[in-house]
Write a protein that holds these residues in place. Structure first.
Motif, PDB file in Angstrom:
ATOM      1  N   ASN A 177      42.150  36.213  46.727  1.00 19.56           N
ATOM      2  CA  ASN A 177      42.399  36.419  45.296  1.00 19.56           C
ATOM      3  C   ASN A 177      43.608  35.596  44.831  1.00 19.56           C
ATOM      4  O   ASN A 177      44.588  36.148  44.328  1.00 19.56           O
ATOM      5  N   PRO A 178      43.573  34.270  44.998  1.00 16.11           N
ATOM      6  CA  PRO A 178      44.735  33.455  44.619  1.00 16.11           C
ATOM      7  C   PRO A 178      45.026  33.541  43.128  1.00 16.11           C
ATOM      8  O   PRO A 178      44.111  33.603  42.306  1.00 16.11           O
ATOM      9  N   ASN A 179      46.314  33.615  42.814  1.00 15.35           N
ATOM     10  CA  ASN A 179      46.818  33.670  41.432  1.00 15.35           C
ATOM     11  C   ASN A 179      46.467  34.971  40.696  1.00 15.35           C
ATOM     12  O   ASN A 179      46.766  35.105  39.507  1.00 15.35           O
ATOM     13  N   ALA A 180      45.850  35.907  41.383  1.00 16.06           N
ATOM     14  CA  ALA A 180      45.492  37.178  40.753  1.00 16.06           C
ATOM     15  C   ALA A 180      46.568  38.220  41.045  1.00 16.06           C
ATOM     16  O   ALA A 180      47.074  38.311  42.169  1.00 16.06           O
ATOM     17  N   ALA A 181      46.905  39.004  40.031  1.00 14.04           N
ATOM     18  CA  ALA A 181      47.870  40.091  40.216  1.00 14.04           C
ATOM     19  C   ALA A 181      47.174  41.251  40.914  1.00 14.04           C
ATOM     20  O   ALA A 181      46.172  41.776  40.425  1.00 14.04           O
ATOM     21  N   LEU A 182      47.696  41.627  42.078  1.00 10.25           N
ATOM     22  CA  LEU A 182      47.121  42.713  42.868  1.00 10.25           C
ATOM     23  C   LEU A 182      48.089  43.896  42.869  1.00 10.25           C
ATOM     24  O   LEU A 182      49.266  43.728  43.185  1.00 10.25           O
ATOM     25  N   LYS A 213      58.795  35.246  56.384  1.00  9.63           N
ATOM     26  CA  LYS A 213      58.026  34.405  57.294  1.00  9.63           C
ATOM     27  C   LYS A 213      57.367  33.214  56.608  1.00  9.63           C
ATOM     28  O   LYS A 213      57.153  32.183  57.247  1.00  9.63           O
ATOM     29  N   VAL A 214      57.023  33.354  55.325  1.00 12.53           N
ATOM     30  CA  VAL A 214      56.235  32.295  54.682  1.00 12.53           C
ATOM     31  C   VAL A 214      56.992  31.487  53.634  1.00 12.53           C
ATOM     32  O   VAL A 214      56.610  30.360  53.319  1.00 12.53           O
ATOM     33  N   GLU A 215      58.065  32.051  53.098  1.00 13.35           N
ATOM     34  CA  GLU A 215      58.800  31.359  52.039  1.00 13.35           C
ATOM     35  C   GLU A 215      59.950  30.547  52.625  1.00 13.35           C
ATOM     36  O   GLU A 215      60.617  30.977  53.568  1.00 13.35           O
ATOM     37  N   ASN A 216      60.222  29.376  52.037  1.00 14.20           N
ATOM     38  CA  ASN A 216      61.382  28.591  52.450  1.00 14.20           C
ATOM     39  C   ASN A 216      62.679  29.295  52.054  1.00 14.20           C
ATOM     40  O   ASN A 216      63.659  29.262  52.796  1.00 14.20           O
ATOM     41  N   GLU A 217      62.666  29.902  50.869  1.00 14.06           N
ATOM     42  CA  GLU A 217      63.811  30.683  50.397  1.00 14.06           C
ATOM     43  C   GLU A 217      63.293  32.072  50.018  1.00 14.06           C
ATOM     44  O   GLU A 217      62.856  32.291  48.875  1.00 14.06           O
ATOM     45  N   PRO A 218      63.318  33.028  50.945  1.00 10.34           N
ATOM     46  CA  PRO A 218      62.743  34.345  50.677  1.00 10.34           C
ATOM     47  C   PRO A 218      63.330  35.050  49.454  1.00 10.34           C
ATOM     48  O   PRO A 218      62.616  35.807  48.786  1.00 10.34           O
ATOM     49  N   SER A 219      64.576  34.784  49.143  1.00  7.27           N
ATOM     50  CA  SER A 219      65.188  35.425  47.975  1.00  7.27           C
ATOM     51  C   SER A 219      64.723  34.794  46.661  1.00  7.27           C
ATOM     52  O   SER A 219      64.925  35.369  45.589  1.00  7.27           O
ATOM     53  N   SER A 220      64.126  33.603  46.746  1.00  6.17           N
ATOM     54  CA  SER A 220      63.581  32.922  45.562  1.00  6.17           C
ATOM     55  C   SER A 220      62.165  32.453  45.864  1.00  6.17           C
ATOM     56  O   SER A 220      61.891  31.254  45.980  1.00  6.17           O
ATOM     57  N   PRO A 221      61.237  33.385  46.007  1.00  5.86           N
ATOM     58  CA  PRO A 221      59.879  33.028  46.440  1.00  5.86           C
ATOM     59  C   PRO A 221      59.140  32.193  45.405  1.00  5.86           C
ATOM     60  O   PRO A 221      59.311  32.379  44.193  1.00  5.86           O
ATOM     61  N   VAL A 222      58.320  31.271  45.889  1.00  5.99           N
ATOM     62  CA  VAL A 222      57.501  30.441  44.996  1.00  5.99           C
ATOM     63  C   VAL A 222      56.013  30.737  45.171  1.00  5.99           C
ATOM     64  O   VAL A 222      55.204  30.333  44.336  1.00  5.99           O
ATOM     65  N   HIS A 223      55.648  31.401  46.245  1.00  8.90           N
ATOM     66  CA  HIS A 223      54.249  31.744  46.489  1.00  8.90           C
ATOM     67  C   HIS A 223      53.994  33.246  46.317  1.00  8.90           C
ATOM     68  O   HIS A 223      53.105  33.635  45.578  1.00  8.90           O
ATOM     69  N   MET A 230      53.702  46.429  38.636  1.00  8.29           N
ATOM     70  CA  MET A 230      52.320  46.465  39.114  1.00  8.29           C
ATOM     71  C   MET A 230      52.205  46.226  40.609  1.00  8.29           C
ATOM     72  O   MET A 230      51.792  47.081  41.367  1.00  8.29           O
ATOM     73  N   GLY A 231      52.573  45.012  41.037  1.00  9.02           N
ATOM     74  CA  GLY A 231      52.395  44.679  42.445  1.00  9.02           C
ATOM     75  C   GLY A 231      52.825  43.260  42.739  1.00  9.02           C
ATOM     76  O   GLY A 231      53.955  42.859  42.421  1.00  9.02           O
ATOM     77  N   TYR A 232      51.896  42.442  43.269  1.00  9.37           N
ATOM     78  CA  TYR A 232      52.246  41.105  43.728  1.00  9.37           C
ATOM     79  C   TYR A 232      51.081  40.134  43.496  1.00  9.37           C
ATOM     80  O   TYR A 232      49.932  40.545  43.312  1.00  9.37           O
ATOM     81  N   LYS A 233      51.399  38.834  43.527  1.00  7.96           N
ATOM     82  CA  LYS A 233      50.356  37.808  43.488  1.00  7.96           C
ATOM     83  C   LYS A 233      50.774  36.631  44.365  1.00  7.96           C
ATOM     84  O   LYS A 233      51.955  36.414  44.644  1.00  7.96           O
ATOM     85  N   TRP A 234      49.756  35.880  44.821  1.00  9.18           N
ATOM     86  CA  TRP A 234      49.984  34.657  45.591  1.00  9.18           C
ATOM     87  C   TRP A 234      49.715  33.481  44.681  1.00  9.18           C
ATOM     88  O   TRP A 234      48.609  33.263  44.205  1.00  9.18           O
TER      89      TRP A 234
END
Length: 236
Positions: A177-182, A213-223, A230-234
């Motif tokens: 579900n890329p770009n979808a708010a989950l 584990k996946v972000e270069n800067e976990p405190s400033s996530p880009v993905h 609500m929740g989160y999105k990728w």
């Protein structure tokens, strides 16, 4: 045979858990402290599907044992037993690699529902890993990340990202579900199932772990982005 390690220093609680596990068809290894639990794990390496660890134990506590077991195996399912007053310990347990926690006092039905859910995830993960070399890849690539649903692996720029089975399932849901708010409840239902008794905090802790584990800067996530309220999105 489904094999479970239970580490609990209160004999009455340990006996209660053991009885219910055996009634449900599990083979059980018992430890009365953390040190004994680590020894049992090492002597049965690769055979234990799930570890149930009391946080407050003599010798090595549950958190120390959890970290030790997770360092030895990414496949094993780990459930922490906690008291209602151990709120920070619940979070810490998840951060060091636990899949779930059960708060004392708990009912037999709640405990077995959690254990069965973790066992299903462990079984699916192990089967995927065992069959990975015999089947074609079923990979999805989004930017620098590739997830392979058959081998249960995630790579970033071609390098493997070390994930637990819970973390992998969350990533699988995002990649579907890329770009979808989950919502948190959607993620909870996909990963932990409809019968999960716990709260949504477990999602937040796993997202925090994933960002590291996946972000270069976990405190400033880009993905892996928070959708407030609500929740989160990728983000692709």
């Amino acid at each position: 045979m489904k094999k479970v390690l239970i580490a609990e220093d209160e004999a009455s609680i340990r006996d209660f858990v053991v009885i219910n596990l055996r009634r449900s068809g599990y083979e059980v290894l018992e430890a009365s402290n953390g040190t004994e639990a680590m020894t049992l794990f090492d002597s049965n390496c690769g055979e234990i599907d799930i570890a149930i660890l009391d946080i407050m134990m003599s010798g090595a506590d549950g958190l120390e044992v959890c970290k030790y077991l997770r360092g030895k195996s990414k496949r094993i399912g780990i459930i922490m037993l906690t008291a209602r007053t151990q709120e920070m310990d619940k979070v810490t347990g998840l951060l060091v690699g636990a899949d779930d926690y059960v708060t004392k006092p708990f009912s037999p039905s709640e405990l077995m529902a959690r254990i069965d859910a973790v066992y299903r995830r462990v079984t699916l993960t192990n089967e995927a890993a065992d069959n990975a070399s015999e089947t074609e890849s079923n990979a999805v690539t989004l930017n620098e990340f590739t997830i392979d649903l058959r081998s249960h692996t995630l790579t970033k720029n071609g390098e493997p990202v070390d994930l637990t089975q819970v973390e992998f399932q969350i990533m699988e849901y995002f990649f579907s579900n890329p770009n979808a708010a989950l919502s948190r409840s959607d993620i909870l239902k996909f990963v932990w199932g409809d019968t999960y008794f716990g709260d949504e905090k477990i999602v937040d802790v796993n997202i925090h772990r994933l960002r590291n584990k996946v972000e270069n800067e976990p405190s400033s996530p880009v993905h892996l982005i928070t959708v407030w309220g609500m929740g989160y999105k990728w983000i692709v």
